[in-house]
Write a protein that holds these residues in place. Sequence first.
Motif, PDB file in Angstrom:
ATOM      1  N   HIS A 165       0.790  -1.120  -0.007  1.00 28.18           N
ATOM      2  CA  HIS A 165      -0.066  -0.068   0.171  1.00 28.18           C
ATOM      3  C   HIS A 165       0.986   1.180   0.016  1.00 28.18           C
ATOM      4  CE1 HIS A 165      -3.419  -2.375   1.124  1.00 28.18           C
ATOM      5  NE2 HIS A 165      -2.643  -3.075   2.015  1.00 28.18           N
ATOM      6  N   CYS A 200      -4.549   5.696   0.182  1.00 24.15           N
ATOM      7  CA  CYS A 200      -3.581   4.807  -0.456  1.00 24.15           C
ATOM      8  C   CYS A 200      -3.196   5.147  -1.862  1.00 24.15           C
ATOM      9  CB  CYS A 200      -4.201   3.406  -0.329  1.00 24.15           C
ATOM     10  SG  CYS A 200      -3.079   2.001  -0.972  1.00 24.15           S
ATOM     11  N   GLU A 202      -1.092   3.452  -3.860  1.00 26.20           N
ATOM     12  CA  GLU A 202      -0.767   2.316  -4.593  1.00 26.20           C
ATOM     13  C   GLU A 202      -1.691   1.423  -4.842  1.00 26.20           C
ATOM     14  OE1 GLU A 202       3.028   1.737  -5.194  1.00 26.20           O
ATOM     15  OE2 GLU A 202       2.070   0.258  -6.647  1.00 26.20           O
ATOM     16  N   CYS A 204      -3.766  -1.544  -4.905  1.00 28.17           N
ATOM     17  CA  CYS A 204      -3.597  -2.691  -3.982  1.00 28.17           C
ATOM     18  C   CYS A 204      -4.827  -3.900  -4.024  1.00 28.17           C
ATOM     19  CB  CYS A 204      -3.487  -2.326  -2.539  1.00 28.17           C
ATOM     20  SG  CYS A 204      -4.912  -1.025  -1.940  1.00 28.17           S
ATOM     21  N   HIS A 208      -8.999  -0.660  -3.336  1.00 24.65           N
ATOM     22  CA  HIS A 208      -8.025   0.405  -3.451  1.00 24.65           C
ATOM     23  C   HIS A 208      -8.669   1.889  -3.329  1.00 24.65           C
ATOM     24  CE1 HIS A 208      -4.563   2.908  -4.631  1.00 24.65           C
ATOM     25  NE2 HIS A 208      -5.490   3.343  -5.623  1.00 24.65           N
ATOM     26  N   MET A 211      -9.741   3.158  -0.262  1.00 29.08           N
ATOM     27  CA  MET A 211      -8.928   3.103   1.164  1.00 29.08           C
ATOM     28  C   MET A 211      -8.337   4.416   1.333  1.00 29.08           C
ATOM     29  SD  MET A 211      -5.769   0.527   1.411  1.00 29.08           S
ATOM     30  CE  MET A 211      -4.761   0.482   2.805  1.00 29.08           C
TER      31      MET A 211
END
Length: 334
Positions: A165, A200, A202, A204, A208, A211
Amino acid sequence: MKKIVGIWGSCLLFLSGCSAINSLDVLNPAGSQAEEQYSLIKLSIYIMLIVMVTVVVLFVRFVYKYRARPGYTPEKHQENRNKKLELTWTILPFVLLLILAVPMVKSVFGEEKQDNRGAMKVKVTASEYWWKFEYPGEGIVTSQELHLPKGKRVVIELHSMDVIHSFWVPQLGGKQDLIPGRTNKMAITPEKVGTYQGKCGEFCGAGHSFMRFLVKVDSQKDYEQWVNQMKKDNTSSKLNSQESDGRKVFEANCLSCHATSGLTSSNQGKEGPNLSDFGDRERVAGFLPNTEKNVQKWLKDPAKVKPGTEMPKAKGLSNKDYTALSAYLKTLKK
Ligand code: CUA
């Protein structure tokens, strides 16, 4: 034409993050690291502008000057060698890159050399798809909303429970990955009281884009007050009959994963997000406004709200149970 306007419009919406509440604003820093990064962004934009304007001006000039016209023979104007010109376009970009590189390298290594003694520590753990915030100095734990005092350097220790993450609060500082089996560190120093969006950074998995988290920066006094409240047990607060029904539902279905005490020493469930200050939170599931309707929507079918979530659907609960449960969750306040 309509098509072009539509495409550009969607691009702008995409870039703006669709609404102010979700804005991830790099150009409005509220912390010293973010301020430094913002000045580097400005420097690179100025350099890019110089290059762009020069190229466009020369391009237009040459297109006009060497345009095809009767009696004009381009071969006559061809030049094979021009040392001066070649040196200029080699040295100039080098100098521009140097102007850009020196402050950037200085900033990166300067940050690494900073003295972290006396800094506050926070341990951040990312899981699919939520955030845990532990304060080892204070002995408290929370999730989804990170509280920090203004003007204090905070060293953030980054861990991941599953995949990679990335911790990103654009107004407070750059991005740093959370990698399973490895501890990364970054520092932020919030300089303005306020609420900042975190996300977040990245890709994931399915959840995602949901997040998200919030960083709440308070004055030192308000922050200390929040810490003291977090250390208190809020399970003894007076409940009405619906709320105490909800508490029973909670204890039978949720407590094995979700603690309602904000103390790290508590032996309540630690698998899922800590809910000790759930009633105070702005959001449920990290991204929906914390209203009774959204809480029930989330509880009734978590995977529909946040794809890929590990939060299971409770079995055999009636509508009355859900109403009682959400009423009880509202009472978890500091
Ligand atoms: Cu976690 Cu993207």
